[in-house]
Scaffold this motif. Structure first.
Motif, short mmCIF file in Angstrom:
data_model
loop_
_atom_site.label_atom_id
_atom_site.label_comp_id
_atom_site.label_asym_id
_atom_site.label_seq_id
_atom_site.Cartn_x
_atom_site.Cartn_y
_atom_site.Cartn_z
N GLY A 1 0.77 -1.23 0.00
CA GLY A 1 0.00 0.00 0.00
C GLY A 1 0.81 1.28 0.00
O GLY A 1 0.23 2.35 0.07
N ASP A 2 2.12 1.20 -0.10
CA ASP A 2 2.92 2.42 -0.17
C ASP A 2 3.61 2.48 -1.53
O ASP A 2 4.82 2.56 -1.63
N THR B 1 -8.70 13.82 -10.23
CA THR B 1 -9.75 12.92 -9.77
C THR B 1 -9.40 12.24 -8.45
O THR B 1 -10.22 11.52 -7.89
N GLY B 2 -8.17 12.44 -7.96
CA GLY B 2 -7.75 11.85 -6.70
C GLY B 2 -7.29 10.41 -6.82
O GLY B 2 -7.05 9.74 -5.82
N VAL B 3 -7.14 9.92 -8.04
CA VAL B 3 -6.71 8.53 -8.25
C VAL B 3 -5.21 8.39 -7.98
O VAL B 3 -4.77 7.37 -7.47
N VAL B 4 -4.43 9.41 -8.33
CA VAL B 4 -3.00 9.41 -8.01
C VAL B 4 -2.66 10.67 -7.25
O VAL B 4 -3.35 11.69 -7.33
N ASP B 5 -1.60 10.57 -6.50
CA ASP B 5 -1.00 11.72 -5.83
C ASP B 5 0.33 11.96 -6.54
O ASP B 5 1.24 11.14 -6.46
N GLU C 1 7.48 11.82 -8.66
CA GLU C 1 6.93 10.47 -8.49
C GLU C 1 5.43 10.55 -8.30
O GLU C 1 4.88 11.60 -8.00
N ILE C 2 4.79 9.41 -8.52
CA ILE C 2 3.36 9.31 -8.25
C ILE C 2 3.15 8.21 -7.22
O ILE C 2 3.96 7.30 -7.07
N ARG C 3 2.05 8.36 -6.50
CA ARG C 3 1.61 7.38 -5.51
C ARG C 3 0.12 7.15 -5.72
O ARG C 3 -0.55 7.93 -6.36
N THR C 4 -0.37 6.08 -5.11
CA THR C 4 -1.81 5.88 -5.15
C THR C 4 -2.48 7.03 -4.40
O THR C 4 -2.01 7.45 -3.35
N GLY C 5 -3.54 7.54 -4.98
CA GLY C 5 -4.28 8.64 -4.37
C GLY C 5 -5.45 8.14 -3.54
O GLY C 5 -5.73 6.94 -3.48
#
Length: 109
Positions: free
Chosen positions: A37-38, A69-73, A80-84
């Motif tokens: 989850g990270d 849309t808040g799907v990625v951060d 970098e991107i993370r799960t949003g």
């Protein structure tokens, strides 16, 4: 877009309508599963196979759309991107695509 409710079906399908966004989201899904989850993905890793044109589309189209849309951060400073906060709302569709490639229509050139 109203972020107070869940993602609509139309929005979810629109996010998945582009092959590059699907690749990006699938990579994030796989990383998320491996890293408990990270999930973090360096943006330059996403663009390396597509050259400068893909890098520009990522920065000016795909990542802003996914972030809004808040799907990625999207952490621009860290590149970098993370799960949003809304990634979990797409997770069932992503898993469906991943787990059933033989019964779903494939990407065509």
């Amino acid at each position: 877009m109203d972020l107070s409710g869940g993602l609509s079906t139309d929005t979810a399908l629109e996010l998945l309508s582009d092959a590059r966004r699907r690749e990006l989201l699938m990579a994030l899904l796989e990383r998320d599963l491996r890293d408990d989850g990270d999930a973090r993905l360096p943006v330059e890793n996403l663009a390396e196979s597509g050259g400068r044109d893909l890098e520009l589309r990522l920065h000016h189209s795909h990542l802003p759309k996914l972030e809004s849309t808040g799907v990625v951060d999207w952490r621009r400073n860290a590149n970098e991107i993370r799960t949003g906060r809304r990634f979990d709302e797409l997770r069932p569709l992503l898993r469906l695509l991943r787990d059933h490639p033989d019964v779903l229509p494939g990407d065509r050139p």
